[in-house]
Write a protein that holds these residues in place. Structure first.
Motif, PDB file in Angstrom:
ATOM      1  N   VAL A 382       0.829  -1.210   0.000  1.00  0.00           N
ATOM      2  CA  VAL A 382       0.000   0.000   0.000  1.00  0.00           C
ATOM      3  C   VAL A 382       0.860   1.254   0.000  1.00  0.00           C
ATOM      4  CG1 VAL A 382      -1.688   1.315   1.318  1.00  0.00           C
ATOM      5  CG2 VAL A 382      -1.947  -1.147   1.081  1.00  0.00           C
ATOM      6  N   GLN A 383       1.965   1.193   0.717  1.00  0.00           N
ATOM      7  CA  GLN A 383       2.825   2.379   0.780  1.00  0.00           C
ATOM      8  C   GLN A 383       3.701   2.535  -0.459  1.00  0.00           C
ATOM      9  OE1 GLN A 383       4.764   1.812   4.554  1.00  0.00           O
ATOM     10  NE2 GLN A 383       2.870   2.188   5.665  1.00  0.00           N
ATOM     11  N   HIS A 384       3.715   1.545  -1.324  1.00  0.00           N
ATOM     12  CA  HIS A 384       4.569   1.600  -2.511  1.00  0.00           C
ATOM     13  C   HIS A 384       3.989   2.571  -3.546  1.00  0.00           C
ATOM     14  CE1 HIS A 384       6.757   0.079  -6.060  1.00  0.00           C
ATOM     15  NE2 HIS A 384       7.692  -0.223  -5.179  1.00  0.00           N
ATOM     16  N   ARG A 385       4.889   3.177  -4.325  1.00  0.00           N
ATOM     17  CA  ARG A 385       4.465   4.091  -5.387  1.00  0.00           C
ATOM     18  C   ARG A 385       3.569   3.402  -6.412  1.00  0.00           C
ATOM     19  NH1 ARG A 385       4.769   8.652  -7.193  1.00  0.00           N
ATOM     20  NH2 ARG A 385       4.874   8.689  -9.452  1.00  0.00           N
ATOM     21  N   LYS A 429      -5.833   1.421   2.785  1.00  0.00           N
ATOM     22  CA  LYS A 429      -5.082   2.575   3.294  1.00  0.00           C
ATOM     23  C   LYS A 429      -5.297   2.721   4.792  1.00  0.00           C
ATOM     24  CE  LYS A 429      -4.401   5.613  -0.673  1.00  0.00           C
ATOM     25  NZ  LYS A 429      -4.923   6.812  -1.352  1.00  0.00           N
ATOM     26  N   LEU A 430      -6.536   2.512   5.201  1.00  0.00           N
ATOM     27  CA  LEU A 430      -6.829   2.616   6.640  1.00  0.00           C
ATOM     28  C   LEU A 430      -6.117   1.510   7.404  1.00  0.00           C
ATOM     29  CD1 LEU A 430     -10.587   3.609   6.773  1.00  0.00           C
ATOM     30  CD2 LEU A 430      -8.608   4.942   7.507  1.00  0.00           C
ATOM     31  N   TYR A 431      -5.866   0.380   6.731  1.00  0.00           N
ATOM     32  CA  TYR A 431      -5.143  -0.721   7.368  1.00  0.00           C
ATOM     33  C   TYR A 431      -3.662  -0.371   7.503  1.00  0.00           C
ATOM     34  CZ  TYR A 431      -3.580  -5.467   8.387  1.00  0.00           C
ATOM     35  OH  TYR A 431      -3.025  -6.558   8.979  1.00  0.00           O
ATOM     36  N   ALA A 432      -3.112   0.243   6.456  1.00  0.00           N
ATOM     37  CA  ALA A 432      -1.672   0.506   6.425  1.00  0.00           C
ATOM     38  C   ALA A 432      -1.292   1.777   7.182  1.00  0.00           C
ATOM     39  CB  ALA A 432      -1.190   0.601   4.986  1.00  0.00           C
ATOM     40  N   PHE A 433      -2.185   2.796   7.134  1.00  0.00           N
ATOM     41  CA  PHE A 433      -1.842   4.069   7.795  1.00  0.00           C
ATOM     42  C   PHE A 433      -2.666   4.248   9.060  1.00  0.00           C
ATOM     43  CE2 PHE A 433      -1.207   4.764   3.205  1.00  0.00           C
ATOM     44  CZ  PHE A 433       0.146   5.047   3.206  1.00  0.00           C
ATOM     45  N   GLU A 434      -2.129   5.036   9.972  1.00  0.00           N
ATOM     46  CA  GLU A 434      -2.820   5.321  11.228  1.00  0.00           C
ATOM     47  C   GLU A 434      -4.081   6.124  10.895  1.00  0.00           C
ATOM     48  OE1 GLU A 434      -4.037   6.228  14.925  1.00  0.00           O
ATOM     49  OE2 GLU A 434      -3.350   7.898  13.688  1.00  0.00           O
ATOM     50  N   PRO A 435      -5.278   5.654  11.267  1.00  0.00           N
ATOM     51  CA  PRO A 435      -6.521   6.303  10.825  1.00  0.00           C
ATOM     52  C   PRO A 435      -6.614   7.785  11.212  1.00  0.00           C
ATOM     53  CG  PRO A 435      -6.998   4.178  11.792  1.00  0.00           C
ATOM     54  CD  PRO A 435      -5.547   4.435  12.042  1.00  0.00           C
TER      55      PRO A 435
END
Ligand code: NA
Lengths: 638, 638
Positions: A382-385, A429-435
């Protein structure tokens, strides 16, 4: 005492929000002042201003007709609210200050005049006589003169300050138009030329002046020159010179003059704001100061300072407060002087973004699962370009699908696939980043995305439900679905870095466009009220296509006119909404002469003055201020 | 030696006029360089560039037809002149410099391509085959790349530098147009709406994109929204939002970006100019320097300096030269160092206005009469404010008389009275003021007045002579008389102080508008050449009103089109003059879509690309540079 702290808190928050009210410092007045500044009362005030302005929808000529007594009752209620608010204000500030302030005088006069007008109107109406609600043009004055209308007043002041110089240029510009018109009269009037309508061409001086004024706005180019040009190519030179001087040079000079004055004025205003802010903070200091040493300078102790900040900004954390204190008391003395104290107002306005990366809630809830290898892989993907690029590509494919015909079942079903993909994207995105970081105040695009996708999901489900329940599709719901689908595509630009700077500047202009919107609203409202009195029901629009009167807008005077030929019938002053849309069309300028001459045809030639006046005020002055404003925003940015 | 002085003189005048040519310093090359800079050769060069460009008038499609061999012969002559000039330049500067300069390479390529094109064209023509003179679009490149085209090259560089940022904004803008178009397609295509021509409304995506692009230029407002607005008022909102975003915000952003880049670039260019100027002066110093003291810094003696200035500016008086020396040698040492020497180029450019009041020639000629009491009274009257006011009033009365019908004998005779009054005014002023001061270089209005009055006098006499000789009035002479009469009225604005500042700023923009005119000429020329190849004789204009083909411009495809209805037939690409006028109309923007679709109708839809491209290049970029330029001139002024 607590009263001292309350007073100091008020000074600090006044300084923080640039309020400039010289309130009484008696405890009772201070309590009233706190109430006066309460957000609920402000919202209520603006609500009633809006109601008061909206009355135009229901008054004759009405969009939705209501009996006169109903609108008058509502208006009386509004007047009552405004009076109460004014009395409240009078209780807060010293009496002599109240009567010296032109804002208050203006509101009182508006309220009185409105009352008088209502009485006269009611009486005449009762006697079945013709009467005009002339006080309606005064309504927007309330929007300007309420204490909260600071930004709007600043905009009007900036216009007023630009006026002397603008009018110098304007006189010169009009002189130029008159001279060119005289030349046109001498050169063209005796040649017996005809316009395409077969009328005589350039034979009347006043008509030439109007035609050439319209040419400045370019609205009748090249039509106005065609008869002369057809007669002899050399006459094109006259019109080219005219456009160069009056359209290109003079209009640029107007922009230059407005822009210059705007900048000069803005600088002066900002200087005054800073001065007023310092003054407020000095007063807060005066309330809390104590003498540490005999004969030494007065200071404020850490304890008092802490209490003040806690009251002024209860939302900030103690760690943040401690940080602010260390900024102020850089000598670590335990107290601060006046100079360090005064900067507090600005310090409080600085947003401190806590950059510490909080752990994801799932990490503390189910650490073993969240930190497992597959879970980490998901986060890394998810964080990948490539993740961003993939979804940009999906959006582009989606755009093509939207463009295709949605009656094809393959395409209408593909919508569900796209929706699912978008929902999946947000969930990932919500899984990978802090909500909380994902939905922070400054993450415009995350908010935008989520709202649009969720709304589209709801609307699409509603639409399907309606469809499957009775094979019936609601046009409105479908329209909303379409709009949301297209809005979603906008997100693609955020991925490209060089667009982000431009878009961020545009977003930052937002709040100022709101002030500008109020400015436009005030001017439009006045012109709409006057326009409705002058032109109501002179031009009618018929929904029914078979009605023979539709061809000439229900007014035989318009038979054969360009206005009717272009079927501009709905551009009329028959209610406040169509008046506003008409005024917008006049602001855009194109075809304004057709609209203007249309209304002149059904009333009197002098009606053109209304349209020219509107052009001068709105296009030459107000739109130039808007352009100056966008220019300045971009100059500051780069 | 004399050669050293010649070289130093050249460096000084190069610095003075910002020439940047690294010429060879051998005596022969210096002599050639002096010749190269001779004004007569420059005038000759520009004359031939003009001739070369003007060939378009005589080439097919021609305004005045000439045989192909004649225009080709003239073009060959032009090419020869340009080649000679280039060879001359090659002799002046070092060989490796010559081949490194893209200007020279560009000229050589243009000359070669033109020659090749002429040969191919001639051969095909001889074989009676279709051929295109494609090298005509290259002609304006010569205007840019001659050594004298510095200002023009600077303008083009400034455009090139703005391009990356402009194109970022442009992509974003096009994205916005595409998104709005997609939304319009989804919202409006299925409603079965019709335009006033009865065509289906907003059903084809590409057509929507074009219509909305035109709406950005406001040219089809409000017509493009009327069908949707007539169907439902709510759709007006869509168009209002569209105009706000794309017309007001994006167009302002374009202006902001162009303006920003222009300013940034201008600053850099000025910095480079100053550096180059210093470098030139340092070289001049290097030539003339001598060692006064052992080991001391090199200096230039007063004697050598004097000789240099005498050569560089033979026109300035010895008193003025002495003054300049004193400014340089402020220590009164008899010699100056490098720092003082370098500033000479700027000192020479300063206009010293000798303020000493010279006596009136009549005073020395007939002192007794000129200083008599009545004579003095006359002078005092002329110098009085009332004199100016009296003549301003006379001008106003004159304006009214001009506006009235000149066939009334009273009014046509009054013209003689006014002319006599104006001549009297000038004579009185010449009597009261020193004539050389009155006609000094900076007295714009005195020159203007005198020229206009004298010309009007001559034209009126010629007109009367023609009239009395055979009762015949020449239309041309009468037109000139009318123009001159009206021009005279302009003088009235000079009397009012607050207008003078604005007018002086406008006059000062003059020279830069000339550079701008060249820029426009280059772009217009290229578009005119391409336009003529694409659209020549597709649309015809008939002088004869009875010709039935006039109604559809001689092209049946145009029957019933707006283009023909508005009788735009003369707006065509059938010769270079009407092409230029058409391009001007496109620059003014209004109705450009009617013109564009007209030509698309007679050729192919893709012809619209030509018109959109023209809009982007000329209106979005070049006109914004012009506006930026006027803005900057006014910002500097105030
Ligand atoms: Na227009």
């Amino acid at each position: 005492t607590q009263e001292d702290f309350d007073l100091a808190t008020i000074y600090v928050s006044d300084a923080q929000y640039n309020r400039n009210i010289y309130f009484d410092t008696s405890p009772q007045a201070v309590r009233l002042y706190l109430l006066y500044n309460h957000w609920a009362l402000k919202v209520l005030l603006y609500f009633f201003i809006l109601v008061n302005l909206s009355l135009a929808i229901f008054e004759e000529p009405a969009l939705v007709s209501l009996p006169t007594w109903a609108t008058m009752l509502v208006e009386l209620l509004c007047l009552l609210v405004f009076t109460i608010r004014l009395v409240h204000y009078a209780k807060v500030i010293p009496r002599e200050k109240f009567w010296k302030d032109p804002k208050n005088i203006c509101i009182i006069i508006v309220l009185l005049l409105t009352l008088i007008d209502m009485i006269i109107y009611g009486a005449l109406k009762a006697a079945n006589l013709y009467s005009v609600r002339w006080s309606r043009v005064l309504r927007p004055l309330l929007l300007i003169n309420v204490t909260e209308g600071r930004q709007l007043r600043r905009a009007f002041r900036s216009i007023r300050n630009a006026l002397p110089e603008v009018s110098s240029v304007f006189v010169l510009f009009i002189f130029s138009v008159l001279m060119f018109s005289l030349m046109a009269l001498k050169l063209l009037s005796k040649r017996g030329l005809k316009t395409i309508e077969g009328a005589s061409y350039f034979t009347n001086y006043l008509e030439i002046v109007f035609d050439l004024y319209v040419l400045v706005t370019t609205a009748n180019s090249p039509d106005v020159m065609m008869p002369a040009y057809n007669a002899n190519s050399i006459f094109a030179l006259f019109f080219i010179l005219y456009i160069l001087v009056n359209t290109y040079i003079f209009m640029s000079v107007f922009l230059a003059v407005v822009f210059n004055n705007y900048k000069k004025h803005l600088k002066e205003e900002i200087r005054q704001l800073v001065r007023a802010k310092r003054h407020k903070m000095a007063r807060a200091f005066g309330v809390l100061q104590e003498q540490r040493e005999e004969g030494g300078p007065p200071v404020v102790s850490h304890e008092n300072w802490n209490k003040l900040v806690q009251q002024a900004r209860p939302d900030i954390s103690s760690a943040h407060r401690e940080l602010l204190w260390r900024v102020c008391d850089d000598g670590n003395q335990g107290f601060i002087g006046k100079v360090a104290f005064v900067q507090l107002a600005d310090l409080l306005n600085i947003e401190v973004i806590t950059l510490k990366s909080r752990p994801h809630p799932l990490q503390s809830l189910i650490p073993s699962l969240y930190e497992s290898k597959p879970s980490r892989l998901v986060c890394r993907v998810v964080q990948h370009r490539g993740f961003v690029i993939t979804f940009d590509l999906i959006i582009l494919v989606n755009a093509v699908f939207i463009g295709l015909d949605e009656e094809n079942p393959l395409i209408s079903n593909s919508e569900w696939v796209f929706l699912a993909l978008y929902v999946l994207e947000i969930l990932l995105k919500l899984y990978a980043f802090e909500p909380r970081a994902f939905f922070s105040k400054h993450s415009f695009w995350n908010w935008f995305d989520t709202i649009v996708v969720v709304a589209a999901l709801i609307a699409t489900i509603v639409n399907s439900a309606l469809k499957s329940s009775g094979g019936y599709t609601s046009r409105q719901v479908l329209d909303i679905v379409f709009i949301l689908r297209v809005l979603r595509l906008i997100r693609v630009v955020d991925g490209i870095k060089r667009f982000r700077a431009i878009i961020n500047t545009l977003i930052r202009i937002g709040p100022a466009i709101l002030t500008f919107g109020q400015l436009i609203l005030v001017v439009y409202y006045v012109f709409a009220m006057v326009g409705m009195e002058l032109f109501k029901n002179k031009v009618k629009f018929y929904e029914d296509a078979t009605n023979p009167e539709k061809a000439y807008c229900g007014n035989p005077l318009l038979k054969g006119s360009t206005f009717a030929q272009l079927s501009y019938c709905k551009n009329n002053f028959n209610n406040v909404v169509s008046s506003f849309i008409l005024l917008l069309e006049l602001t855009v300028v194109n075809q304004w002469h057709v609209l203007g001459t249309g209304f002149a045809t059904v009333t009197h030639k002098s009606a053109l003055i209304f349209f020219v006046l509107f052009h001068v005020m709105v296009v030459i002055i107000i739109i130039n201020i808007f352009v100056a404003f966008v220019l300045e925003a971009f100059f500051v940015e780069y």
